[in-house]
Motif scaffolding. Structure first.
Motif, PDB file in Angstrom:
ATOM      1  N   UNK A 111       1.680   4.476   4.689  1.00 48.81           N
ATOM      2  CA  UNK A 111       1.692   3.270   5.505  1.00 48.81           C
ATOM      3  C   UNK A 111       1.495   1.997   4.696  1.00 48.81           C
ATOM      4  N   UNK A 112       2.096   1.973   3.509  1.00 50.23           N
ATOM      5  CA  UNK A 112       1.969   0.821   2.619  1.00 50.23           C
ATOM      6  C   UNK A 112       3.357   0.339   2.215  1.00 50.23           C
ATOM      7  N   UNK A 113       3.387  -0.806   1.559  1.00 54.27           N
ATOM      8  CA  UNK A 113       4.636  -1.300   0.991  1.00 54.27           C
ATOM      9  C   UNK A 113       4.380  -1.719  -0.447  1.00 54.27           C
ATOM     10  N   UNK A 114       5.137  -1.135  -1.348  1.00 54.67           N
ATOM     11  CA  UNK A 114       5.052  -1.476  -2.768  1.00 54.67           C
ATOM     12  C   UNK A 114       6.326  -2.240  -3.101  1.00 54.67           C
ATOM     13  N   UNK A 115       6.208  -3.492  -3.567  1.00 52.39           N
ATOM     14  CA  UNK A 115       7.412  -4.259  -3.894  1.00 52.39           C
ATOM     15  C   UNK A 115       8.287  -3.515  -4.909  1.00 52.39           C
ATOM     16  N   UNK A 116       9.599  -3.545  -4.675  1.00 52.20           N
ATOM     17  CA  UNK A 116      10.520  -2.808  -5.551  1.00 52.20           C
ATOM     18  C   UNK A 116      10.412  -3.244  -7.005  1.00 52.20           C
ATOM     19  N   UNK A 137      -6.642  -0.042  -0.021  1.00 47.01           N
ATOM     20  CA  UNK A 137      -7.906  -0.780   0.073  1.00 47.01           C
ATOM     21  C   UNK A 137      -7.670  -2.210   0.563  1.00 47.01           C
ATOM     22  N   UNK A 138      -6.516  -2.790   0.237  1.00 43.81           N
ATOM     23  CA  UNK A 138      -6.172  -4.134   0.712  1.00 43.81           C
ATOM     24  C   UNK A 138      -5.853  -4.127   2.205  1.00 43.81           C
ATOM     25  N   UNK A 139      -5.380  -2.997   2.702  1.00 45.79           N
ATOM     26  CA  UNK A 139      -4.964  -2.891   4.101  1.00 45.79           C
ATOM     27  C   UNK A 139      -6.154  -2.795   5.050  1.00 45.79           C
ATOM     28  N   UNK A 140      -7.325  -2.501   4.527  1.00 51.01           N
ATOM     29  CA  UNK A 140      -8.504  -2.338   5.390  1.00 51.01           C
ATOM     30  C   UNK A 140      -8.929  -3.639   6.030  1.00 51.01           C
ATOM     31  N   UNK A 156       0.813   5.234 -10.361  1.00 49.80           N
ATOM     32  CA  UNK A 156       1.240   5.313  -8.965  1.00 49.80           C
ATOM     33  C   UNK A 156       0.047   5.532  -8.047  1.00 49.80           C
ATOM     34  N   UNK A 157      -0.843   6.432  -8.423  1.00 49.21           N
ATOM     35  CA  UNK A 157      -2.037   6.703  -7.621  1.00 49.21           C
ATOM     36  C   UNK A 157      -2.906   5.445  -7.530  1.00 49.21           C
ATOM     37  N   UNK A 158      -3.064   4.743  -8.647  1.00 49.80           N
ATOM     38  CA  UNK A 158      -3.844   3.496  -8.646  1.00 49.80           C
ATOM     39  C   UNK A 158      -3.234   2.464  -7.707  1.00 49.80           C
ATOM     40  N   UNK A 159      -1.922   2.340  -7.730  1.00 55.82           N
ATOM     41  CA  UNK A 159      -1.235   1.363  -6.878  1.00 55.82           C
ATOM     42  C   UNK A 159      -1.389   1.721  -5.400  1.00 55.82           C
TER      43      UNK A 159
END
Length: 84
Positions: free
Chosen positions: A55-60, A81-84, A72-75
């Protein structure tokens, strides 16, 4: 979700999204693009599945910088954590 849970879930996703990697040991230092011989289409599919599952979005533009599995795991952890 802690980092270890993210790691386990991401490994399961990699194994299910990229059949050639089924059963391949993936660790923090694994390069998911070159070590695993993931082609560009498989990588795009994998990243979209990771985004959907977590349920996240990582910029391309950031995708290319996520070479090692640990990155990848860190990202994912950062985005969650930012989504909380």
């Amino acid at each position: 979700m802690n980092r270890e849970e993210i790691k386990e879930k991401a490994i399961d996703l990699i194994h299910s999204c990229v059949p050639d990697l089924s059963g391949v040991d993936i660790n923090e230092e694994s390069n998911i693009n070159t070590d695993a011989s993931v082609d560009s289409m498989s990588f795009i599919y994998l990243m979209t599945q990771i985004e959907a599952e977590f349920g996240i979005e990582i910029p391309q533009k950031k995708w290319a910088k996520l070479c090692k599995f640990g990155d990848l795991v860190d990202e994912i952890h950062l985005r969650l954590s930012k989504a909380k």
